[in-house]
Motif scaffolding. Structure first.
Motif, PDB file in Angstrom:
ATOM      1  N   ILE A  74      -2.744 -43.750  36.366  1.00  0.00           N
ATOM      2  CA  ILE A  74      -1.300 -43.506  36.245  1.00  0.00           C
ATOM      3  C   ILE A  74      -0.787 -43.038  37.600  1.00  0.00           C
ATOM      4  O   ILE A  74      -1.151 -41.961  38.080  1.00  0.00           O
ATOM      5  CB  ILE A  74      -1.016 -42.477  35.137  1.00  0.00           C
ATOM      6  CG1 ILE A  74      -1.552 -43.011  33.802  1.00  0.00           C
ATOM      7  CG2 ILE A  74       0.488 -42.186  35.054  1.00  0.00           C
ATOM      8  CD1 ILE A  74      -1.274 -42.137  32.604  1.00  0.00           C
ATOM      9  N   GLY A  75       0.017 -43.886  38.236  1.00  0.00           N
ATOM     10  CA  GLY A  75       0.497 -43.607  39.590  1.00  0.00           C
ATOM     11  C   GLY A  75      -0.355 -44.372  40.586  1.00  0.00           C
ATOM     12  O   GLY A  75      -1.509 -44.019  40.832  1.00  0.00           O
ATOM     13  N   THR A  76       0.210 -45.454  41.126  1.00  0.00           N
ATOM     14  CA  THR A  76      -0.561 -46.301  42.053  1.00  0.00           C
ATOM     15  C   THR A  76       0.026 -46.210  43.458  1.00  0.00           C
ATOM     16  O   THR A  76       0.290 -47.220  44.105  1.00  0.00           O
ATOM     17  CB  THR A  76      -0.589 -47.766  41.565  1.00  0.00           C
ATOM     18  OG1 THR A  76       0.776 -48.209  41.427  1.00  0.00           O
ATOM     19  CG2 THR A  76      -1.313 -47.908  40.261  1.00  0.00           C
ATOM     20  N   ALA A 126      -3.347 -50.129  35.082  1.00  0.00           N
ATOM     21  CA  ALA A 126      -2.540 -49.054  35.673  1.00  0.00           C
ATOM     22  C   ALA A 126      -1.143 -49.020  35.071  1.00  0.00           C
ATOM     23  O   ALA A 126      -0.653 -50.015  34.524  1.00  0.00           O
ATOM     24  CB  ALA A 126      -2.446 -49.250  37.188  1.00  0.00           C
ATOM     25  N   TYR A 127      -0.536 -47.834  35.188  1.00  0.00           N
ATOM     26  CA  TYR A 127       0.887 -47.694  34.874  1.00  0.00           C
ATOM     27  C   TYR A 127       1.547 -46.974  36.052  1.00  0.00           C
ATOM     28  O   TYR A 127       1.010 -45.989  36.575  1.00  0.00           O
ATOM     29  CB  TYR A 127       1.133 -46.880  33.592  1.00  0.00           C
ATOM     30  CG  TYR A 127       2.591 -46.531  33.462  1.00  0.00           C
ATOM     31  CD1 TYR A 127       3.528 -47.521  33.160  1.00  0.00           C
ATOM     32  CD2 TYR A 127       3.045 -45.236  33.713  1.00  0.00           C
ATOM     33  CE1 TYR A 127       4.887 -47.228  33.118  1.00  0.00           C
ATOM     34  CE2 TYR A 127       4.407 -44.938  33.660  1.00  0.00           C
ATOM     35  CZ  TYR A 127       5.310 -45.936  33.361  1.00  0.00           C
ATOM     36  OH  TYR A 127       6.642 -45.650  33.337  1.00  0.00           O
ATOM     37  N   ASP A 128       2.676 -47.497  36.484  1.00  0.00           N
ATOM     38  CA  ASP A 128       3.482 -46.833  37.507  1.00  0.00           C
ATOM     39  C   ASP A 128       4.932 -47.136  37.179  1.00  0.00           C
ATOM     40  O   ASP A 128       5.267 -48.267  36.809  1.00  0.00           O
ATOM     41  CB  ASP A 128       3.117 -47.351  38.916  1.00  0.00           C
ATOM     42  CG  ASP A 128       3.665 -46.453  40.022  1.00  0.00           C
ATOM     43  OD1 ASP A 128       4.901 -46.281  40.095  1.00  0.00           O
ATOM     44  OD2 ASP A 128       2.861 -45.928  40.808  1.00  0.00           O
ATOM     45  N   CYS A 160       0.273 -39.483  39.653  1.00  0.00           N
ATOM     46  CA  CYS A 160       1.729 -39.551  39.817  1.00  0.00           C
ATOM     47  C   CYS A 160       2.258 -38.149  40.108  1.00  0.00           C
ATOM     48  O   CYS A 160       1.569 -37.161  39.859  1.00  0.00           O
ATOM     49  CB  CYS A 160       2.374 -40.128  38.560  1.00  0.00           C
ATOM     50  SG  CYS A 160       2.058 -39.154  37.094  1.00  0.00           S
ATOM     51  N   PRO A 161       3.456 -38.033  40.640  1.00  0.00           N
ATOM     52  CA  PRO A 161       3.986 -36.691  40.919  1.00  0.00           C
ATOM     53  C   PRO A 161       4.432 -35.988  39.640  1.00  0.00           C
ATOM     54  O   PRO A 161       4.640 -36.641  38.606  1.00  0.00           O
ATOM     55  CB  PRO A 161       5.185 -36.977  41.822  1.00  0.00           C
ATOM     56  CG  PRO A 161       5.607 -38.366  41.494  1.00  0.00           C
ATOM     57  CD  PRO A 161       4.387 -39.104  41.043  1.00  0.00           C
ATOM     58  N   LEU A 162       4.593 -34.676  39.732  1.00  0.00           N
ATOM     59  CA  LEU A 162       5.168 -33.914  38.621  1.00  0.00           C
ATOM     60  C   LEU A 162       6.681 -33.969  38.734  1.00  0.00           C
ATOM     61  O   LEU A 162       7.252 -33.550  39.742  1.00  0.00           O
ATOM     62  CB  LEU A 162       4.686 -32.462  38.676  1.00  0.00           C
ATOM     63  CG  LEU A 162       5.311 -31.518  37.652  1.00  0.00           C
ATOM     64  CD1 LEU A 162       4.977 -31.944  36.228  1.00  0.00           C
ATOM     65  CD2 LEU A 162       4.864 -30.076  37.890  1.00  0.00           C
TER      66      LEU A 162
HETATM   67  P1  NAD Z   1       2.549 -41.281  46.255  1.00  0.00           P
HETATM   68  O1  NAD Z   1       3.976 -40.885  46.347  1.00  0.00           O
HETATM   69  O2  NAD Z   1       1.968 -42.154  47.310  1.00  0.00           O
HETATM   70  O3  NAD Z   1       2.281 -41.979  44.840  1.00  0.00           O
HETATM   71  C1  NAD Z   1       2.808 -41.513  43.632  1.00  0.00           C
HETATM   72  C2  NAD Z   1       2.982 -42.701  42.701  1.00  0.00           C
HETATM   73  O4  NAD Z   1       3.447 -42.204  41.443  1.00  0.00           O
HETATM   74  C3  NAD Z   1       4.017 -43.736  43.215  1.00  0.00           C
HETATM   75  O5  NAD Z   1       3.482 -45.026  43.190  1.00  0.00           O
HETATM   76  C4  NAD Z   1       5.172 -43.584  42.231  1.00  0.00           C
HETATM   77  O6  NAD Z   1       5.878 -44.791  42.007  1.00  0.00           O
HETATM   78  C5  NAD Z   1       4.446 -43.122  40.973  1.00  0.00           C
HETATM   79  N1  NAD Z   1       5.327 -42.498  40.003  1.00  0.00           N
HETATM   80  C6  NAD Z   1       6.468 -41.800  40.231  1.00  0.00           C
HETATM   81  N2  NAD Z   1       7.017 -41.423  39.057  1.00  0.00           N
HETATM   82  C7  NAD Z   1       6.203 -41.888  38.087  1.00  0.00           C
HETATM   83  C8  NAD Z   1       6.240 -41.830  36.671  1.00  0.00           C
HETATM   84  N3  NAD Z   1       7.252 -41.232  36.020  1.00  0.00           N
HETATM   85  N4  NAD Z   1       5.240 -42.424  35.978  1.00  0.00           N
HETATM   86  C9  NAD Z   1       4.227 -43.061  36.624  1.00  0.00           C
HETATM   87  N5  NAD Z   1       4.134 -43.149  37.958  1.00  0.00           N
HETATM   88  C10 NAD Z   1       5.120 -42.573  38.680  1.00  0.00           C
HETATM   89  O7  NAD Z   1       1.738 -39.918  46.127  1.00  0.00           O
HETATM   90  P2  NAD Z   1       0.202 -39.657  46.469  1.00  0.00           P
HETATM   91  O8  NAD Z   1       0.050 -39.277  47.888  1.00  0.00           O
HETATM   92  O9  NAD Z   1      -0.615 -40.758  45.907  1.00  0.00           O
HETATM   93  O10 NAD Z   1      -0.041 -38.316  45.621  1.00  0.00           O
HETATM   94  C11 NAD Z   1       0.008 -38.323  44.195  1.00  0.00           C
HETATM   95  C12 NAD Z   1       0.048 -36.900  43.703  1.00  0.00           C
HETATM   96  O11 NAD Z   1      -1.200 -36.259  44.020  1.00  0.00           O
HETATM   97  C13 NAD Z   1       1.097 -36.020  44.390  1.00  0.00           C
HETATM   98  O12 NAD Z   1       2.330 -36.087  43.714  1.00  0.00           O
HETATM   99  C14 NAD Z   1       0.501 -34.644  44.314  1.00  0.00           C
HETATM  100  O13 NAD Z   1       1.035 -33.988  43.184  1.00  0.00           O
HETATM  101  C15 NAD Z   1      -0.981 -34.878  44.085  1.00  0.00           C
HETATM  102  N6  NAD Z   1      -1.829 -34.335  45.160  1.00  0.00           N
HETATM  103  C16 NAD Z   1      -2.819 -33.464  44.827  1.00  0.00           C
HETATM  104  C17 NAD Z   1      -3.670 -32.956  45.801  1.00  0.00           C
HETATM  105  C18 NAD Z   1      -4.805 -32.017  45.457  1.00  0.00           C
HETATM  106  O14 NAD Z   1      -5.369 -31.365  46.363  1.00  0.00           O
HETATM  107  N7  NAD Z   1      -5.214 -31.906  44.200  1.00  0.00           N
HETATM  108  C19 NAD Z   1      -3.488 -33.337  47.134  1.00  0.00           C
HETATM  109  C20 NAD Z   1      -2.470 -34.249  47.439  1.00  0.00           C
HETATM  110  C21 NAD Z   1      -1.640 -34.750  46.443  1.00  0.00           C
END
Ligand code: NAD
Length: 329
Positions: A150-152, A172-174, A202-204
């Motif tokens: 979930i989140g690509t 996947a779902y995005d 995906c983001p929160l």
């Molecule tokens: P990114 O912005 O590259 O990817 C996020 C993806 O989520 C995008 O493709 C977006 O279209 C999708 N998305 C947005 N809203 C959505 C929804 N409602 N349903 C499904 N998908 C949705 O971000 P990233 O760099 O891949 O990071 C992803 C997440 O990982 C960040 O938001 C952050 O919270 C988390 N993160 C955690 C750590 C850690 O140490 N645990 C470190 C970095 C990032």
């Protein structure tokens, strides 16, 4: 330029000193998190540097504005802890590090998955005690299994590549599918119903808050392995606990937890942890918790410091920055 650096850890300082020194930026390191109580410490600084569990709500931003703070520099990608609208109203710029190492997070997700399903956490403790029994350590092959991502975005796609290397079928779902990326997108319901492993990337947001809840867990396959390296509040922890107790969830790998800001990054080994849900989750044999550690590689720390310093220098000298986040609506 003087920046108040909150929630500072020993591993943060070397890279921030190196890059800050090159650009004439001085960091003052505070071990405490930024909160309404600690916002007073920002008097005399140009900006603040904050991490995932600092509080940057409207009340804190009002304090920052009163102290003449011009910039909030997030040294992370996610910005769900910042009231962007209030920052904009107060004329405080917000910058972040959109990418520092998607490999760090994706590889940690895989490390947790393998540890969990191959019972490495159990085996490690047993052999330390010269217990060489294999009883109870049976795992399952990843090859041929279906993983639902979930989140690509950046991290999700690295995770997908690794899963393909294991011979897994990826769905996947995005909300915003990546055209032409060769990814098979399905509806969330189908992803929940068909996946042997589900990983959240995906983001929160308001929309994704508690996306894993009693209703969605009911749709999942019995024995599903759930990985969350994204943000804790994507999962309703009470519902997860019920899913584990009912044997629906076969494994949970949690690098993040909704109420983590009270505990994560600190040593509570000599204390009684007040959060019953966290304590119960940790007590489960099929749950692995790491303390928001997925980002923590040498490469990521270096990239975080370099980009953060670059962001601060750009905003405070040029007035613009490609990594600025602006409030929408
Ligand atoms: P990114 O912005 O590259 O990817 C996020 C993806 O989520 C995008 O493709 C977006 O279209 C999708 N998305 C947005 N809203 C959505 C929804 N409602 N349903 C499904 N998908 C949705 O971000 P990233 O760099 O891949 O990071 C992803 C997440 O990982 C960040 O938001 C952050 O919270 C988390 N993160 C955690 C750590 C850690 O140490 N645990 C470190 C970095 C990032």
């Amino acid at each position: 330029m003087k920046i108040a650096f909150f929630d500072a850890k020993s591993y943060d300082k070397p890279s921030f000193e190196k890059y800050g020194g090159e650009k004439g930026i001085t960091f003052k390191y505070f071990e405490t998190k930024l909160t309404e109580d600690t916002a007073e410490l920002t008097q005399g600084f140009d900006g603040v540097c904050v991490f995932v569990n600092d509080t940057v709500n409207a009340a804190v931003i009002d304090h920052l504005a009163d102290h003449g703070i011009k910039l909030i520099a997030l040294r992370c990608a996610g910005f769900n802890n910042v009231d962007l609208r209030r920052a904009q109203e107060k004329g405080i710029r917000v910058v972040r590090v959109p990418a520092y190492s998607p490999y760090a997070v994706a590889e940690h997700a895989i490390a947790m998955l393998l540890t969990s399903i191959r019972r490495i956490h159990k085996a490690y403790i047993r052999t330390k005690d010269f217990n060489f029994s294999l009883n109870g350590l049976t795992g399952f092959d990843l090859h041929g299994k279906t993983v639902g991502v979930i989140g690509t975005g950046k991290i999700g796609r690295v995770f997908i590549d690794i899963c393909r290397g294991f011979g897994m079928k990826v769905i996947a779902y995005d909300k915003y599918p990546a055209e032409g990326a060769g990814i098979t997108y399905v509806t969330p319901d189908r992803l929940f119903a068909e996946s042997d492993v589900i990983s959240l990337h995906c983001p929160l947001t308001d929309e994704t808050y508690h996306m894993i809840n009693a209703e969605t867990i009911a749709m999942m396959k019995k024995g599903v392995a759930l990985i969350n390296t994204s943000r804790g509040a994507l999962i309703d922890a009470e519902a997860l606990l019920e899913g584990i107790k009912s044997r629906k969830i076969g494994a949970a790998c949690l690098d993040v937890y909704e109420e983590e800001s009270d505990f994560f990054f600190e040593d509570y080994s000599g204390h009684i942890v007040e959060d019953d849900t966290l304590a119960r989750l940790i007590s489960m044999p099929n749950v692995i918790v790491t303390s928001h550690q997925a980002f923590l590689t040498e490469e990521a720390l270096d990239n975080i410091a370099e980009t953060t310093v670059h962001n601060v220098a750009e905003i405070l000298t040029l007035g613009t920055c490609a990594n600025e986040i602006v409030s929408v609506g």
